[in-house]
Design a protein around this motif. Sequence first.
Motif, PDB file in Angstrom:
ATOM      1  N   VAL A 477       0.833  -1.204   0.000  1.00 27.30           N
ATOM      2  CA  VAL A 477       0.000   0.000   0.000  1.00 27.30           C
ATOM      3  C   VAL A 477       0.866   1.251   0.000  1.00 27.30           C
ATOM      4  O   VAL A 477       0.600   2.219  -0.719  1.00 27.30           O
ATOM      5  CB  VAL A 477      -0.957  -0.017   1.214  1.00 27.30           C
ATOM      6  CG1 VAL A 477      -1.667   1.334   1.359  1.00 27.30           C
ATOM      7  CG2 VAL A 477      -1.986  -1.132   1.071  1.00 27.30           C
ATOM      8  N   GLU A 478       1.929   1.248   0.813  1.00 26.59           N
ATOM      9  CA  GLU A 478       2.832   2.391   0.854  1.00 26.59           C
ATOM     10  C   GLU A 478       3.536   2.579  -0.479  1.00 26.59           C
ATOM     11  O   GLU A 478       3.794   3.722  -0.917  1.00 26.59           O
ATOM     12  CB  GLU A 478       3.851   2.209   1.972  1.00 26.59           C
ATOM     13  CG  GLU A 478       4.906   3.295   2.074  1.00 26.59           C
ATOM     14  CD  GLU A 478       4.348   4.688   2.285  1.00 26.59           C
ATOM     15  OE1 GLU A 478       5.071   5.662   2.007  1.00 26.59           O
ATOM     16  OE2 GLU A 478       3.178   4.817   2.720  1.00 26.59           O
ATOM     17  N   ALA A 479       3.835   1.485  -1.167  1.00 30.56           N
ATOM     18  CA  ALA A 479       4.469   1.589  -2.483  1.00 30.56           C
ATOM     19  C   ALA A 479       3.536   2.280  -3.481  1.00 30.56           C
ATOM     20  O   ALA A 479       3.988   3.061  -4.332  1.00 30.56           O
ATOM     21  CB  ALA A 479       4.858   0.201  -2.988  1.00 30.56           C
ATOM     22  N   VAL A 480       2.234   2.018  -3.371  1.00 30.40           N
ATOM     23  CA  VAL A 480       1.274   2.685  -4.251  1.00 30.40           C
ATOM     24  C   VAL A 480       1.216   4.177  -3.920  1.00 30.40           C
ATOM     25  O   VAL A 480       1.170   5.025  -4.817  1.00 30.40           O
ATOM     26  CB  VAL A 480      -0.124   2.037  -4.122  1.00 30.40           C
ATOM     27  CG1 VAL A 480      -1.147   2.806  -4.954  1.00 30.40           C
ATOM     28  CG2 VAL A 480      -0.083   0.574  -4.557  1.00 30.40           C
ATOM     29  N   ARG A 481       1.231   4.510  -2.634  1.00 30.04           N
ATOM     30  CA  ARG A 481       1.243   5.924  -2.253  1.00 30.04           C
ATOM     31  C   ARG A 481       2.483   6.634  -2.808  1.00 30.04           C
ATOM     32  O   ARG A 481       2.405   7.764  -3.309  1.00 30.04           O
ATOM     33  CB  ARG A 481       1.185   6.065  -0.730  1.00 30.04           C
ATOM     34  CG  ARG A 481       0.922   7.495  -0.251  1.00 30.04           C
ATOM     35  CD  ARG A 481       1.064   7.608   1.249  1.00 30.04           C
ATOM     36  NE  ARG A 481       2.460   7.633   1.644  1.00 30.04           N
ATOM     37  CZ  ARG A 481       3.215   8.733   1.699  1.00 30.04           C
ATOM     38  NH1 ARG A 481       2.700   9.911   1.383  1.00 30.04           N
ATOM     39  NH2 ARG A 481       4.477   8.668   2.063  1.00 30.04           N
ATOM     40  N   ARG A 482       3.625   5.973  -2.717  1.00 31.42           N
ATOM     41  CA  ARG A 482       4.855   6.575  -3.246  1.00 31.42           C
ATOM     42  C   ARG A 482       4.781   6.737  -4.760  1.00 31.42           C
ATOM     43  O   ARG A 482       5.392   7.650  -5.329  1.00 31.42           O
ATOM     44  CB  ARG A 482       6.065   5.719  -2.849  1.00 31.42           C
ATOM     45  CG  ARG A 482       6.407   5.797  -1.369  1.00 31.42           C
ATOM     46  CD  ARG A 482       7.826   5.303  -1.108  1.00 31.42           C
ATOM     47  NE  ARG A 482       8.009   3.914  -1.515  1.00 31.42           N
ATOM     48  CZ  ARG A 482       7.823   2.864  -0.724  1.00 31.42           C
ATOM     49  NH1 ARG A 482       7.465   3.047   0.542  1.00 31.42           N
ATOM     50  NH2 ARG A 482       8.013   1.638  -1.167  1.00 31.42           N
ATOM     51  N   LEU A 483       4.027   5.871  -5.421  1.00 33.06           N
ATOM     52  CA  LEU A 483       3.839   6.005  -6.870  1.00 33.06           C
ATOM     53  C   LEU A 483       3.089   7.298  -7.184  1.00 33.06           C
ATOM     54  O   LEU A 483       3.404   7.988  -8.165  1.00 33.06           O
ATOM     55  CB  LEU A 483       3.075   4.791  -7.394  1.00 33.06           C
ATOM     56  CG  LEU A 483       2.835   4.714  -8.901  1.00 33.06           C
ATOM     57  CD1 LEU A 483       4.151   4.710  -9.666  1.00 33.06           C
ATOM     58  CD2 LEU A 483       2.023   3.456  -9.236  1.00 33.06           C
ATOM     59  N   PHE A 484       2.094   7.643  -6.358  1.00 30.66           N
ATOM     60  CA  PHE A 484       1.396   8.921  -6.523  1.00 30.66           C
ATOM     61  C   PHE A 484       2.376  10.085  -6.379  1.00 30.66           C
ATOM     62  O   PHE A 484       2.384  11.015  -7.189  1.00 30.66           O
ATOM     63  CB  PHE A 484       0.286   9.046  -5.472  1.00 30.66           C
ATOM     64  CG  PHE A 484      -1.018   8.409  -5.851  1.00 30.66           C
ATOM     65  CD1 PHE A 484      -2.090   9.177  -6.268  1.00 30.66           C
ATOM     66  CD2 PHE A 484      -1.182   7.038  -5.783  1.00 30.66           C
ATOM     67  CE1 PHE A 484      -3.302   8.595  -6.608  1.00 30.66           C
ATOM     68  CE2 PHE A 484      -2.380   6.439  -6.115  1.00 30.66           C
ATOM     69  CZ  PHE A 484      -3.451   7.213  -6.540  1.00 30.66           C
ATOM     70  N   LEU A 485       3.196  10.030  -5.318  1.00 28.43           N
ATOM     71  CA  LEU A 485       4.147  11.105  -5.078  1.00 28.43           C
ATOM     72  C   LEU A 485       5.146  11.235  -6.225  1.00 28.43           C
ATOM     73  O   LEU A 485       5.450  12.346  -6.679  1.00 28.43           O
ATOM     74  CB  LEU A 485       4.887  10.856  -3.772  1.00 28.43           C
ATOM     75  CG  LEU A 485       4.163  11.220  -2.480  1.00 28.43           C
ATOM     76  CD1 LEU A 485       4.931  10.725  -1.259  1.00 28.43           C
ATOM     77  CD2 LEU A 485       3.935  12.729  -2.396  1.00 28.43           C
ATOM     78  N   ALA A 486       5.656  10.097  -6.682  1.00 32.40           N
ATOM     79  CA  ALA A 486       6.624  10.128  -7.773  1.00 32.40           C
ATOM     80  C   ALA A 486       6.030  10.739  -9.032  1.00 32.40           C
ATOM     81  O   ALA A 486       6.692  11.488  -9.767  1.00 32.40           O
ATOM     82  CB  ALA A 486       7.135   8.710  -8.060  1.00 32.40           C
ATOM     83  N   THR A 487       4.754  10.460  -9.290  1.00 34.21           N
ATOM     84  CA  THR A 487       4.094  11.002 -10.470  1.00 34.21           C
ATOM     85  C   THR A 487       3.909  12.507 -10.340  1.00 34.21           C
ATOM     86  O   THR A 487       4.112  13.264 -11.299  1.00 34.21           O
ATOM     87  CB  THR A 487       2.733  10.315 -10.684  1.00 34.21           C
ATOM     88  OG1 THR A 487       2.926   8.892 -10.781  1.00 34.21           O
ATOM     89  CG2 THR A 487       2.061  10.820 -11.944  1.00 34.21           C
ATOM     90  N   LEU A 488       3.532  12.976  -9.146  1.00 33.45           N
ATOM     91  CA  LEU A 488       3.355  14.404  -8.921  1.00 33.45           C
ATOM     92  C   LEU A 488       4.676  15.156  -9.053  1.00 33.45           C
ATOM     93  O   LEU A 488       4.707  16.303  -9.515  1.00 33.45           O
ATOM     94  CB  LEU A 488       2.755  14.647  -7.539  1.00 33.45           C
ATOM     95  CG  LEU A 488       1.262  14.292  -7.387  1.00 33.45           C
ATOM     96  CD1 LEU A 488       0.867  14.298  -5.918  1.00 33.45           C
ATOM     97  CD2 LEU A 488       0.401  15.251  -8.180  1.00 33.45           C
TER      98      LEU A 488
END
Length: 493
Positions: A477-488
């Motif tokens: 789940v945290e990896a998915v959150r970091r994917l959002f951050l990386a995209t932003l």
Amino acid sequence: MSQAAAPRPAAEDRGRPGDSSADLRAMLSAIRSGPQGPEIAAVFDFGGTVVDGFPRAPLYRRAFGGGPRGLSATLLGSIRNGLTDGEYSRFLQQAAQALAGRTEDELDDLGVQLFRRAVYGHLYPEAWQLIRTHEAAGHTVVLTSSLTRFQVAPAAAALGVQHVLCTEMATSDGVLTGYTAGKTLWRHGKADAVRTFASANGIDLSRSYAYADGVADLPLLALVGHPVAVNPERKLGAMASDNAWPSLAFRPRRAPRPLDYLRTIAGFAALLGGAVFGVLAKSYTGQRRKMADSLMAYGTAATLRALGVRVRVTGAEHARAPRPAVFLFNHQSQFDVIIVPKVLGGGVTGIGKKELTRNPLFGPLMRFVGVTFIDRSDTHRAKAALAPVVETLRGGLSIAVSPEGTRSYTPEVGPFKKGAFHIAHQAGVPVIPVVIRNAGEISWRNSMIARRGTVDVAVLPPIDVRDWDPVSMNEQVEAVRRLFLATLLDWPE
């Protein structure tokens, strides 16, 4: 004065003259490819650099009145772009009178209230992006200001900045005396504080960065190897040009204007009109789902058109297939409930907090399209309410949900709740990230007023969660959150 500067983008990378977005992209790229590690600092001035300034204090006195509200006026009105020596001196005099006799706890609480009521809307998203990029490079990020911690610390906490240097106020038994404690962080005082911090923390200033907007911060900019002028006033802009320092222009963060109010009223009227038209257009079918899809299609299109909001989508193919799916979106604006259905099209319903049922406009519309409302204050009831959503997915209808559970004050993506991932796992469907950028620019977190502009949306490839262990999915789940951050932070073009 140091002549070293941050790497300047090549002509072909800068875009046309005045292209501030190209300048920012070049700066972010230079940070990512440059030296890494905590011995390099990124020092950000506060007013005018991280947060856009407020009107002059007298305007806030009329708005807030006297007493504690007059204190609010003093604290807010001093958050200014390019303060002069005289303006800063007057702030210290007003602060001495307004703060004396108040407790630190009282003022800390007031600072948080002011941040949540007003300051958050003036934070520059570009500054957030720079801060996060420096952190990703392992740099030591410092927020510095000539103002007090009661003005600066709440913003630093929201931005995740641990190191704050500001003008300290003297206290006696936890009560402010009305005097400063030591030197003020004005002009050379700020540079001295940064120099002391660097010495104590092993910072190499010759390889570090500093961002500031006014000539009062020239000593700070001259202290580092990579000075950057942000929204520079005329004199600083000229000096930056003479010294070949990079300059960045951040978009103004202004309060809504009368025309924005009129557009918003028109937008709500268009939403109702479009929704009614959409339902009537498919009423002949007698099928609620088709009417709901038509409601969302016509209602969202009419609303965005009336507001003057353009939605620009990357990865639109992932919004159409696979279906059904659980679509996850980051949440910063009230108008996300308009943007997300517009991007995803039909065949989607949602999950929302129970409080939305009390919204006189969105509540009835969301009930009609089949949104599941949950009571976040009661975990047992929330889980019970989510159980039928699995069957909804198995029946072919997709779900859109914000895993953060609430809107954020900054572009930051908050911690993810795991409910949506459990639902996707049980239904055997993928989760699909829907990353929204600039929604907070269109409408601030606590506001129902929208401005014209463009919202970018990136729909990322689906993520298969069928093999995840429901008992221990925290890391995934945290990896998915970091994917959002990386995209932003590094938006797909």
